[in-house]
Design an enzyme around this catalytic site. Structure first.
Site, PDB file in Angstrom:
ATOM      1  N   CYS A  58       0.881  -1.174   0.000  1.00 29.07           N
ATOM      2  CA  CYS A  58       0.000   0.000   0.000  1.00 29.07           C
ATOM      3  C   CYS A  58       0.917   1.222   0.000  1.00 29.07           C
ATOM      4  O   CYS A  58       2.134   1.089   0.074  1.00 29.07           O
ATOM      5  CB  CYS A  58      -0.998   0.000   1.157  1.00 29.07           C
ATOM      6  SG  CYS A  58      -0.315   0.215   2.799  1.00 29.07           S
TER       7      CYS A  58
ATOM      8  N   CYS B 241      -2.142   1.024  -4.106  1.00 26.17           N
ATOM      9  CA  CYS B 241      -0.891   1.682  -4.515  1.00 26.17           C
ATOM     10  C   CYS B 241      -0.919   2.070  -5.989  1.00 26.17           C
ATOM     11  O   CYS B 241       0.012   2.683  -6.497  1.00 26.17           O
ATOM     12  CB  CYS B 241       0.335   0.834  -4.187  1.00 26.17           C
ATOM     13  SG  CYS B 241       0.667  -0.539  -5.295  1.00 26.17           S
TER      14      CYS B 241
ATOM     15  N   CYS C 272       3.255  -0.017  -8.457  1.00 20.61           N
ATOM     16  CA  CYS C 272       3.765  -1.361  -8.197  1.00 20.61           C
ATOM     17  C   CYS C 272       4.262  -1.971  -9.512  1.00 20.61           C
ATOM     18  O   CYS C 272       3.494  -2.091 -10.465  1.00 20.61           O
ATOM     19  CB  CYS C 272       2.651  -2.210  -7.602  1.00 20.61           C
ATOM     20  SG  CYS C 272       3.234  -3.785  -6.981  1.00 20.61           S
TER      21      CYS C 272
END
Length: 140
Positions: free
Chosen positions: A14, A88, A92
């Site tokens: 996150c 996120c 990522c």
């Protein structure tokens, strides 16, 4: 003599690595024990874990007060079998052959423990489901 099956590796991601991903990692470690490898990280880690998150987890007997937010690295993603993102977004990195799950959950940042509890309980439910999918019996 059989070859031991490698332990699956799960990474929770996150933004701040101070709430949702910390709870996910703590539940997976608590329920899955040493049958899997668990990591958590954030794309923009906070200085400390959210105190309301620490309190909410302590209510269930899981102490995460010593955890510290960690920066998301490409290596952490590459060495994980399952990558669970929790808000996120595009930060990522994506690699072929990895399993990606995106768990849409409210961000506990700036919220009191009363608001964190339902988020915590939803994460626990999803972690238990993940363990079932991976064929790993829960330890607790």
């Amino acid at each position: 003599m059989s070859t031991p099956t490698p332990r699956p590796s799960v990474l929770f991601v996150c933004v701040h690595n101070a709430g949702r991903s910390q709870m996910g990692a703590a539940f997976l470690t608590h329920l899955g024990g040493d049958r899997l490898e668990v990591r958590s990280a954030g794309s923009a880690p906070a200085d400390t874990v959210n105190p309301a998150v620490v309190q909410a987890m302590a209510e269930l007997g899981i102490d995460i007060s010593a955890e510290t937010p960690k920066i998301l690295t490409t290596e952490a993603v590459q060495s994980s079998d399952v990558v669970i993102t929790m808000g996120c977004g595009d930060t990522c990195p994506v690699f072929p052959g990895k399993r990606y799950l995106d768990w849409q959950l409210d961000d506990p940042a700036g919220r009191g423990v009363d608001a964190v509890r339902p988020i915590r309980d939803e994460i626990e439910k999803r972690v238990r489901g993940l363990l079932t999918e991976l064929g790993i019996p829960t330890a607790a």
